[in-house]
Design an enzyme around this catalytic site. Structure first.
Site: not given
Ligand code: NAD
Length: 444
Positions: A257, A267, A264
């Site tokens: 709140l 997610c 931003g």
């Molecule tokens: P990110 O972009 O930081 O990391 C993704 C990683 O995956 C990158 O390092 C990329 O090089 C790697 N990658 C992509 N394709 C690949 C492959 N085929 N083989 C090997 N590596 C590969 O993403 P993130 O922020 O960690 O988010 C990942 C997922 O988790 C998303 O779906 C996001 O919505 C979810 N999520 C994120 C958060 C957050 O706070 N960042 C929280 C909860 C859920």
């Protein structure tokens, strides 16, 4: 000891991998970005996440955690494979599953034993079925028939407190129709299971929906208070008192709140868009979430209007210098994906302002995001360097070090005009005005 592969070493994959190793599992974190892996192997963490470096290094030394680009070798040894790759927005708002699909097909191509494939990435309802189909299709192409299960295990960690969140979750959600896979997952999370963390076992579709519903609800709560704040500004009410009083109601609760420049990050923006798109595709539009998306975009733009209006109205920013404190989408992260600072800075520059920007962790990211406006942006060395000679300062991200700025010092190094825009409400109007500034907060 279970051997686990985590595909993707971003914010979620690296934290999950390190924490799962700390729980006593053997974990191989794989990424197709060799520079990232080389950095982790040297114990240098390529993202800003408090506590992660210690955890990674401790578990590398214990031999339970390794980083590799060799997916095939990792999968061959692993009983459980987490997919933690990105799922960014496509232009129509839906989640781009191409990274998940590649990972699924790569797993299928090299797996040699029964494997539990875990969807850790945030993926729309129906994705467990899709991942299963991709693995099956790839196996068929190769004439293989190795048993596997795909399970949904969405992640709820927050950047900035990710290690704590992963090790102290409010709940662990497991979505699968396979009792065997669920038992293996409980072993993976044994430490949490023994600590009596609530485990919600459900079907894959429900698990997938839980993640989107939770994120959309939080985004709605933020947007609600932002719009109340906007009304407070016009009507003479004080949103901070409104929020405090609302939050004392046990049915509402005080979290999320805090009004500000709009949400931003990697997610909420993409997950609200993906949920809205899924709902439209099913012919059940969630109009509330659609409105949140629109209102949040507006909230980001409104901050630029507020600054221009305060500084003299349309055209007043030409030739003015504005210091921007905080660029990451929230404190304690270097993540600038869809950060309010990007929208704000671009509008201010297009209206004629020169910017002096500073963030404690996101300066490298900022240089990428501000490529198109770089001629109008000076990247400062700290908050005092940023405000030096500026007509206005804008606090966009609530980093701790901005909560206690030496007001006298900045007053002396700013230009004669001393506009103070506190978009996170971390200062009291009186103390800033008493120090000689013209103060604007959000909703007060
Ligand atoms: P990110 O972009 O930081 O990391 C993704 C990683 O995956 C990158 O390092 C990329 O090089 C790697 N990658 C992509 N394709 C690949 C492959 N085929 N083989 C090997 N590596 C590969 O993403 P993130 O922020 O960690 O988010 C990942 C997922 O988790 C998303 O779906 C996001 O919505 C979810 N999520 C994120 C958060 C957050 O706070 N960042 C929280 C909860 C859920």
């Amino acid at each position: 000891m279970i051997t686990i592969t985590v595909i993707g070493t971003g914010y979620v994959g690296s934290v999950s991998g390190a924490c799962l190793a700390d729980f006593g599992n053997r974990v191989i974190c794989v990424d197709n970005n060799p520079e990232k892996i080389a950095s982790f192997q040297k114990g240098i963490i390529p993202i800003y996440e408090p506590g992660l470096a210690e955890l990674v290094n401790r578990n590398i030394i214990s031999g339970r955690l390794e980083f590799s680009t060799d997916l095939a070798s990792a999968i061959k040894e692993s009983k459980v494979v987490f997919i933690a790759v990105g799922t960014p927005s496509l232009p129509d708002g839906s989640a781009d599953l191409s990274f998940v699909e590649s990972a699924a097909r790569e797993i299928a191509a090299v797996m040699e034993q029964y494997t539990v494939v875990v969807n850790k990435s945030t993926v729309p309802v129906g994705s467990v079925k899709k991942v299963s189909a991709w693995i099956k299709e790839e196996q068929d192409k190769k004439g293989k028939s190795i048993p596997f299960d795909v399970i949904s295990n969405p992640e709820f960690l927050r950047e900035g407190t990710a290690v704590y969140d992963f090790t102290h979750p409010d709940r662990v959600v497991l979505g699968s129709d396979s009792p065997g896979a669920l038992e293996i997952m409980k072993d993976v999370y044994r430490s949490l299971y023994l600590n009596e963390t609530p485990f919600i076992e459900t079907n894959p579709e429900t698990a997938e929906m839980i993640k989107y519903a939770a994120n959309a609800f939080l985004a709605t709560k933020i947007t609600f208070i932002n719009e109340i704040a906007n009304l407070c500004e016009k009507s003479g009410a004080n949103v901070q008192d409104v929020a405090r009083a609302m939050g004392r109601d046990g049915r509402i609760g005080p979290k999320f709140l805090h009004p500000g420049p709009g949400f931003g990050g990697s997610c909420f923006p993409k997950d609200t868009r993906a949920l809205a798109k899924t709902a439209r595709d099913y012919g059940e539009p969630i109009t509330l979430v659609e409105a949140v998306i629109t209102a949040n975009k507006r909230q980001k733009e409104k901050q630029a209007e507020k600054i221009e209006n305060a500084m003299g109205g349309k055209g007043s920013l030409k030739g003015k210098t504005i210091a921007i404190l905080g660029l990451s989408y929230k404190s304690n992260t270097n993540d600038m994906r869809e950060a309010p600072s990007i929208v704000l800075c671009k509008i201010l520059v297009s209206n004629g302002a020169m910017l002096r920007v500073y963030d404690p962790a996101a300066m490298d990211e900022a240089k990428i995001h501000f490529e198109t406006i770089k001629d109008s942006v000076f990247f400062a060395s700290d908050e005092y360097n940023a405000v030096s000679g500026a007509n206005a300062l804008v606090i966009v991200t609530e980093w701790h070090q901005f909560r206690n700025i030496d007001l006298l010092k900045i007053k002396n190094i700013m230009s004669n005009e001393k506009y103070f825009f506190d978009l996170r409400n971390i200062y009291k109007r009186k103390e800033v005005e008493d120090a000689g500034f013209k103060y604007w907060g959000v909703g007060k």
